[in-house]
Write an enzyme that holds these catalytic residues in place. Structure first.
Site, PDB file in Angstrom:
ATOM      1  N   HIS A   1       1.760   7.602  -6.287  1.00 40.96           N
ATOM      2  CA  HIS A   1       1.005   8.861  -6.278  1.00 40.96           C
ATOM      3  C   HIS A   1       1.946  10.053  -6.138  1.00 40.96           C
ATOM      4  CE1 HIS A   1      -2.246  11.661  -5.562  1.00 40.96           C
ATOM      5  NE2 HIS A   1      -1.744  11.991  -4.379  1.00 40.96           N
TER       6      HIS A   1
ATOM      7  N   HIS B   1       1.773   2.169  -3.426  1.00 42.30           N
ATOM      8  CA  HIS B   1       0.789   3.004  -4.118  1.00 42.30           C
ATOM      9  C   HIS B   1       0.970   4.475  -3.751  1.00 42.30           C
ATOM     10  CE1 HIS B   1      -1.479  -0.062  -6.120  1.00 42.30           C
ATOM     11  NE2 HIS B   1      -1.756  -0.710  -5.003  1.00 42.30           N
TER      12      HIS B   1
ATOM     13  N   GLU C   1       0.833  -1.201   0.000  1.00 40.69           N
ATOM     14  CA  GLU C   1       0.000   0.000   0.000  1.00 40.69           C
ATOM     15  C   GLU C   1       0.870   1.255   0.000  1.00 40.69           C
ATOM     16  OE1 GLU C   1      -2.988  -0.258  -0.709  1.00 40.69           O
ATOM     17  OE2 GLU C   1      -3.080  -2.431  -0.422  1.00 40.69           O
TER      18      GLU C   1
END
Length: 234
Positions: A110, A106, A103
């Site tokens: 971003h 991610h 996670e």
């Protein structure tokens, strides 16, 4: 309606997709469970690992929160927040650290404007639209006389947007795992033998995305075949 649910295309396309999906779900649950019983030597929790990996990868200002559920972990780019499930947030297991790092991967995407991630985000609204209207239009079109077969094809076109979204999701998820493993290795959060366990957990998780894409493609092919069969009767 009967022919739509009980015909050879169901066994040709849907049953294989169900088998692959069930196997992927079994694999991720069994692998996660196995490595959930092994704690990391550094005794770092999932929340701590997510924070460390995110900062290591250059993602700043990322918030880490707990969320209820089992394997409901996610990263929300809207508020730059990683949400970790109960089994991950405070656990020091190899599974927890691996999932948390994914996670964080991610979050790093971003932070660095990872292009495939932008494409995926752009597809969300059209995918939601296509998913909500595609299948109902197909069903309605199959009920209507053959001369209205264009309704079926319109539904198929909308449903194909959901398939496209699944395919675009694959490189995003694979890249997040690659970033996670690299950060866990280079930052020294995990030792080599622990890293191998984390890789297995993330590979098992990746299978669920592959299974979802396979299922979506098979469903789309089935709809195309059904529409083609009706056209042949025109």
């Amino acid at each position: 309606m009967g022919f739509y649910y009980f015909d050879y295309t169901y066994f040709l396309f849907i049953v294989p997709a169900l088998i692959v999906t069930m196997y992927a779900q079994f694999k991720v649950k069994s692998t996660f469970s196995k490595y959930s019983r092994i704690s990391t030597i550094r005794n770092m929790t999932g929340a701590q690992a997510a924070d460390s990996v995110a900062r290591f990868g250059g993602a700043v200002g990322v918030q880490i929160q707990r969320i209820q559920g089992n394997l409901t972990d996610n990263f929300d780019p809207r508020d730059n927040t990683i949400r970790l499930s109960d089994d991950v947030y405070s656990s020091t297991s190899i599974s927890a650290v691996g999932v948390a790092a994914h996670e964080a991967g991610h979050a790093i995407q971003h932070a660095h404007d990872y292009f495939p991630n932008k494409i995926r985000a752009a597809l969300v609204p059209v995918t939601n639209f296509g998913s909500s209207l595609g299948m109902p239009l197909v069903i309605i079109g199959l009920i209507l006389p053959v001369k209205y077969n264009f309704v079926v094809y319109l539904g198929i076109a909308l449903f194909s947007l959901a398939v496209l979204f699944q395919l675009v999701t694959l490189p995003v998820e694979f890249n997040a795992s690659m970033r996670a493993i690299r950060a866990l290795d280079e930052s020294g959060i995990m030792y080599p033998d622990e890293l191998e366990g984390a890789k297995k957990v993330l590979k098992a998780a990746a299978m669920t995305y592959l299974a979802a894409s396979f299922a979506a493609i098979m469903s789309l092919l089935r709809l195309i075949v059904l529409a083609g069969n009706r056209r042949g009767k025109d």
